[in-house]
Design an enzyme around this catalytic site. Structure first.
Site, mmCIF file in Angstrom:
data_model
loop_
_atom_site.group_PDB
_atom_site.id
_atom_site.type_symbol
_atom_site.label_atom_id
_atom_site.label_comp_id
_atom_site.label_asym_id
_atom_site.label_seq_id
_atom_site.Cartn_x
_atom_site.Cartn_y
_atom_site.Cartn_z
ATOM 1 N N ASP A 184 83.037 7.280 62.109
ATOM 2 C CA ASP A 184 82.087 6.223 62.458
ATOM 3 C C ASP A 184 81.640 6.266 63.912
ATOM 4 O O ASP A 184 80.467 6.058 64.210
ATOM 5 C CB ASP A 184 82.704 4.843 62.188
ATOM 6 C CG ASP A 184 82.698 4.483 60.721
ATOM 7 O OD1 ASP A 184 81.870 5.033 59.978
ATOM 8 O OD2 ASP A 184 83.526 3.649 60.320
ATOM 9 N N TYR A 225 75.986 0.234 52.212
ATOM 10 C CA TYR A 225 75.585 -0.968 52.929
ATOM 11 C C TYR A 225 74.245 -1.470 52.385
ATOM 12 O O TYR A 225 73.441 -0.713 51.827
ATOM 13 C CB TYR A 225 75.428 -0.675 54.420
ATOM 14 C CG TYR A 225 76.716 -0.646 55.218
ATOM 15 C CD1 TYR A 225 77.957 -0.524 54.607
ATOM 16 C CD2 TYR A 225 76.687 -0.733 56.608
ATOM 17 C CE1 TYR A 225 79.125 -0.500 55.351
ATOM 18 C CE2 TYR A 225 77.856 -0.708 57.366
ATOM 19 C CZ TYR A 225 79.069 -0.587 56.726
ATOM 20 O OH TYR A 225 80.219 -0.563 57.461
#
Length: 469
Positions: A151, A402
């Site tokens: 990430d 997401y």
């Protein structure tokens, strides 16, 4: 012929040749001057096409496949002057969701130059909508895509491109160095927020129209992070929410009011039993509504609503139609956290309409697969699991990820209301698939008060790629 005569003859011939050459040179200069005058007189051509003014300069080859147009000024029916996005309209009444964009980035990236990305989102000004995304400083099907499941790295950057286009080096604009980000337009300029740095000391860099205007230092020194979707601008002020602290326990949450890139006010939420991450926010009648991710202990979504003075209200969506992932089967809801399967989560969104709510969620209860929109006419305030309608947009057999909200202001659409829209990330690669990389494409939908359709719009790329074999 004696030597003197030969010399005179040769000299005469040379003189004649020189005179002829001089005349030719003078003629050439005159010809060039005349040609240049004609081109200069006709260089600018203005044509009117459907009341759109298009000015072309330099050479245009209309009858060939190659068109060279430079110094082009195009005004195509849009007023490019600055406005202030009021944000005082209510949400448009809708009956369903129409497909707005699909970029097919991973499919195209198997052969073309497409960025490795995650966390895409969409934001609109009064003139255009753009897709923002966090790159990994690498292209698909390239050696540097290895390990991009991570990430946070110094190679990540916030970039943007026109909505619906695959994000490539040729159509994308650099915005900020960032592994967490947000962006929005106030009608006069783009505000971008990019967070980068070490986990125990990250800094958010605010830019307004590309110029650094402010920085915000991590105040808890535990992974400062922000929305991964658009911030909200109302009457010249823009608002965002940041989180700092544990992802699996109580953390610190702050709302920031920003004007032309400068923080003018901030408050910390008093939320000891709530968890707010990756909020999806939108304007509604001059207020801001945010629906967030509870990564600590809630399988329903927390919300916070605030006005321009940052006076706020907060709670959880009461519906027994649960919006997070993982989550239990639909059942008895709560206006506080639903603790069953409440740990972990995924970024998501909802739209409130009075006591009702449009809930966007994965179709799978346990993995990031499929996506659906559900209308629960009493779900904002009631805890039952009854709903009125459901619209499928990604099949449960296909990967999602997401999701988040964005709006189209009346200044863009010409409507007298705020059009609600949403995007869905379609994650591909690691950790679920046998690749060396993690990336994704995106789809988006906007609310309409007319007919819509159930279908599946998946990523569609065939894996593994050449680099994975």
């Amino acid at each position: 012929m004696n030597p003197n005569q030969k010399i005179i003859t040769i000299g005469s011939i040379c003189m004649v040749v020189g005179i002829i050459s001089l005349i030719l040179q003078i003629g050439n200069i005159v010809s060039i001057w005349i040609s240049h005058s004609i081109q200069t007189g006709n260089q600018n051509h203005t044509g009117t096409c459907n009341q759109s003014i298009i000015t072309y300069k330099n050479s245009t080859w209309v009858n060939q496949t190659y068109v060279n147009i430079s110094n082009t000024n195009v005004v195509a029916g849009k007023d490019t002057t600055s406005v202030i996005l009021a944000g005082n309209s209510s949400l448009c009444p809708i009956r369903g969701w129409a497909i707005y964009s699909k970029d097919n980035g991973v499919r195209i990236g198997s052969k073309g130059d497409v960025f490795v990305i995650r966390e895409p989102f969409i934001s609109c000004s009064h003139l255009e909508c753009r897709t923002f995304f966090l790159t990994q400083g690498a292209l698909l099907n390239d050696k540097h895509s290895n390990g991009t499941v991570k990430d946070r790295s110094p190679y990540r950057a916030l970039m943007s491109c026109p909505v619906g286009e695959a994000p490539s080096p040729y159509n994308s604009r650099f915005e900020s160095v960032a592994w967490s980000a947000s962006a929005c337009h106030d009608g006069m300029g783009w505000l971008t927020i990019g967070i980068s740095g070490p986990d125990d000391g990250a800094v958010a860099v605010l830019k307004y129209n590309g110029i650094i205007t402010e920085t915000i230092k991590s105040w808890r020194k535990e992974i400062l992070r922000t929305q991964e979707s658009e911030c909200v601008c109302v009457n010249g002020s823009c608002f965002t929410i940041m989180t700092d602290g544990p992802s699996g326990g109580p953390a610190s949450y702050k709302i920031f009011k920003i004007e032309k890139g400068k923080v003018t006010k901030s408050i910390e939420l008093d939320a000891p039993n709530s968890h707010y991450e990756e909020c999806s926010c939108y304007p509604d009648t001059s207020k801001v509504m945010c629906v967030c991710r509870d990564n600590w202990h809630g399988s329903n979504r927390p919300w916070v609503s605030f006005d321009q003075n940052l006076d706020y209200q907060m709670g959880y969506i009461c519906s027994g139609v649960f919006g997070d992932n993982p989550r239990p089967k639909d059942g008895k809801g709560s206006c506080g956290p639903v603790y069953v399967d409440g740990a972990n989560g995924v970024k998501g969104f909802s739209y409130r309409y009075g006591n009702g709510v449009w809930i966007g969620r994965t179709k799978s209860n346990s993995s990031r697969q499929g996506f659906e929109m559900i209308w629960d006419p009493n779900g904002w305030t009631e805890t039952d699991s009854n709903f009125f309608m459901k619209q499928d947009v990604v099949a449960v057999t296909d990967w999602s990820g997401y999701s988040g909200s964005f709006v189209q202001h009346p200044e863009l659409t010409g409507l007298d209301c705020m059009r609600p829209c949403f995007w869905v990330e379609l994650i591909r690669g690691r950790p679920k698939e046998n690749t060396i990389w993690t990336s994704g494409s995106s789809i988006s939908f906007c609310g309409v008060n007319s007919d819509t359709v159930d279908w599946s719009w998946p990523d569609g790329a065939e894996l593994p790629f050449t680099i994975d074999k």
